[in-house]
Design a protein around this motif. Structure first.
Motif, PDB file in Angstrom:
ATOM      1  N   PRO A   1      59.952   5.411  43.834  1.00  0.00           N
ATOM      2  CA  PRO A   1      59.039   4.451  43.413  1.00  0.00           C
ATOM      3  C   PRO A   1      59.122   3.307  44.617  1.00  0.00           C
ATOM      4  N   GLY A   2      58.165   2.781  44.681  1.00  0.00           N
ATOM      5  CA  GLY A   2      57.826   1.878  46.091  1.00  0.00           C
ATOM      6  C   GLY A   2      57.359   2.425  47.131  1.00  0.00           C
TER       7      GLY A   2
ATOM      8  N   TRP B   1      55.201   6.219  44.469  1.00  0.00           N
ATOM      9  CA  TRP B   1      54.908   5.839  43.171  1.00  0.00           C
ATOM     10  C   TRP B   1      55.005   4.228  43.108  1.00  0.00           C
ATOM     11  N   GLU B   2      54.428   3.713  42.016  1.00  0.00           N
ATOM     12  CA  GLU B   2      54.454   2.304  41.522  1.00  0.00           C
ATOM     13  C   GLU B   2      55.932   2.146  41.151  1.00  0.00           C
TER      14      GLU B   2
ATOM     15  N   THR C   1      56.898   0.711  38.379  1.00  0.00           N
ATOM     16  CA  THR C   1      56.630   0.397  37.080  1.00  0.00           C
ATOM     17  C   THR C   1      56.447   1.922  36.466  1.00  0.00           C
TER      18      THR C   1
ATOM     19  N   LYS D   1      50.712   6.534  43.202  1.00  0.00           N
ATOM     20  CA  LYS D   1      49.792   5.875  43.840  1.00  0.00           C
ATOM     21  C   LYS D   1      48.624   6.884  44.333  1.00  0.00           C
TER      22      LYS D   1
END
Length: 465
Positions: A136-137, A140-141, A143, A152
């Motif tokens: 994440p980050g 991928w988002e 959330t 993403k």
């Protein structure tokens, strides 16, 4: 093929050691391999300085010399878009990490960390690690939608691609945090994947372990895969590139952890055949905790007109599974001018134990279409621990010929054990269902099934409160 001939043929297949796969040693010559250390080409092991150019220079120099070992020594090396050549062994030593760049601008050449296209005798080996930074980050988002992160728009996919290759070996390495599919075998042959560990976030989107696409003579052994999507997938798409079949596949002695399917075959089955598939001596299980429960242990499907036949599954333990077995012949008809069902036949599944997951259980099913039958399926020595607690299902079960195949595609089923429809030549022998709660449904329901044979199919009632 008669039932007896079919069973005897599959027994002979199961006794074999698996497909004969010849993978020559990379390097292209006898004697000690030529060794090219990426540090000698300027690679900096700090995990921050992009080392793609240095690593590619080492690969190219090795190929120009006729092949050999490209060594990634201890340290962390940031890279993207590495192109393998003929007769190359990429050797990742213990304590070394090949780290995928988090910046998509570094993947301008192509969107894989490692790509081998049209090469012969190529290998990725060693006790080191490949880390795709699927987090994440980054790709991928931060959330989630339901239980999965949202991808993403751009990410490396797949992490490692072997396309139109002959002679591939992946051995010993650990592959972490894939941002999408981990290894994609496309239009390739003579492949050995052995003692490899893959560990991706179980909430990661589309993080399949191994996708086998129009490829043949594949051995996957002693491998551990943990992923949020399917662990091992067989498919035929438009990317066959000269091989028109997926066949002669062995998957054995492995542990597959997933919240989707352990082994899935056939969500994309455009033209050609799938044949001589063996999956044996393995464990399929849900990830730890209650958030992710495996949808299906084994899914065997044909929905786009291919011919799927000759599948042997044996000695499998499923831990935390909703639907242990899902077999489906549909008629989605992708890439067909006029959709027509293919064929799904000659399947033997034996010596399987399946224990339900944290979420509700789904019945196993074998389903074709009116006039398009699943044929010759033998399921023997199966024990299923299922939830129970179901109520009587009123009304007809929908056909859904064009729907994406999944074990819950029909909604509630009128059986808690097996639902059989539009099939010929089905045997259930030594099958038991252990109910954890009483269920108002029956164990097995069959509709439009010819030559159904049930021997010692029993239910163990739920314990009295």
């Amino acid at each position: 093929m008669t039932r007896l001939t079919f069973v005897l043929a599959l027994v002979a297949l199961g006794c074999a050691a698996g497909p004969a796969v010849h993978v020559p040693s990379a390097g292209g010559r006898s004697g000690p391999p030529r060794v090219f250390n990426i540090r000698d080409f300027g690679a900096v092991p700090d995990g921050q300085t992009l080392a793609s150019a240095a690593i590619q220079a080492a690969i190219d120099a090795c190929a120009k010399a006729g092949g050999g070992d490209v060594v990634i020594p201890r340290g962390t090396y940031l890279a993207a878009s590495l192109e393998m050549r003929d007769n190359i062994v990429l050797r990742i030593e213990e304590g070394a990490t090949l780290l995928g760049s988090p910046n998509m601008d570094d993947y301008r050449r192509f969107r894989q960390l490692i790509r081998a296209r049209g090469v012969h005798n190529v290998a990725i080996v060693g006790a080191g690690r490949i880390d795709g930074q699927g987090r994440p980050g980054i790709f991928w988002e931060a959330t989630r939608t339901r239980e999965f992160f949202v991808a993403k728009p751009a990410r490396p996919s797949p992490l490692i691609l072997f396309s139109e290759c002959d002679g591939v070996r992946v051995e010993g390495v650990t592959i972490l945090n894939s941002p999408s599919w981990t290894i994609h075998l496309r239009g390739s042959r003579n492949i050995v994947i052995d003692h490899v560990r893959m560990d991706s976030d179980v909430a990661g989107p589309n993080t399949d372990g191994i996708d086998i696409n129009y490829s043949e003579n594949v051995r996957i052994t002693n491998t551990e895969i943990s992923t949020g999507d399917d662990a091992i997938v067989l498919k035929n798409t438009s990317a066959g590139r000269g091989i028109h079949h997926t066949r002669n596949i062995l998957i054995a002695d492995s542990v597959l952890t997933t919240s989707s399917y352990g082994l899935k075959l056939g969500t994309e089955t455009m033209e050609g055949t799938f044949s001589d598939i063996v999956f044996r001596d393995s464990v399929v299980r849900s990830p730890p905790g209650k958030e992710h429960t495996m949808r299906g242990g084994v899914g065997l499907m044909c929905v786009d007109g291919a011919d799927v036949r000759g599948i042997r599954i044996s000695n499998i333990r499923m831990e935390g599974v909703r639907a242990p077995i899902f077999i489906r012949l549909g008629n989605r008809g992708r890439q067909q001018a006029t959709p027509r069902p293919g064929s799904l036949r000659d399947i033997l599944i034996e010596n399987v134990t399946a224990v339900r997951g944290h979420d509700r259980s789904w019945a196993s099913s074998i389903s074709g279409l009116p006039g398009a039958y699943v044929e010759n399926v033998v399921i023997r020595n199966l024990k299923v621990v299922t939830e129970g607690g179901g109520t009587v299902v009123a009304g007809a079960v929908p056909e859904e010929p064009e729907k994406y195949p999944d074990a819950d595609m029909f909604g509630p089923l009128p059986a808690y054990g097996f639902y059989l429809r539009h099939a010929r030549g089905v045997t259930l022998e030594d099958v038991s269902f252990v109910l954890q709660k009483p269920d108002a449904r029956v164990a097995v329901v069959s509709e439009d099934v010819a030559d159904l044979r049930m021997v010692r199919v029993v239910t163990v009632p739920a314990p009295t409160p």
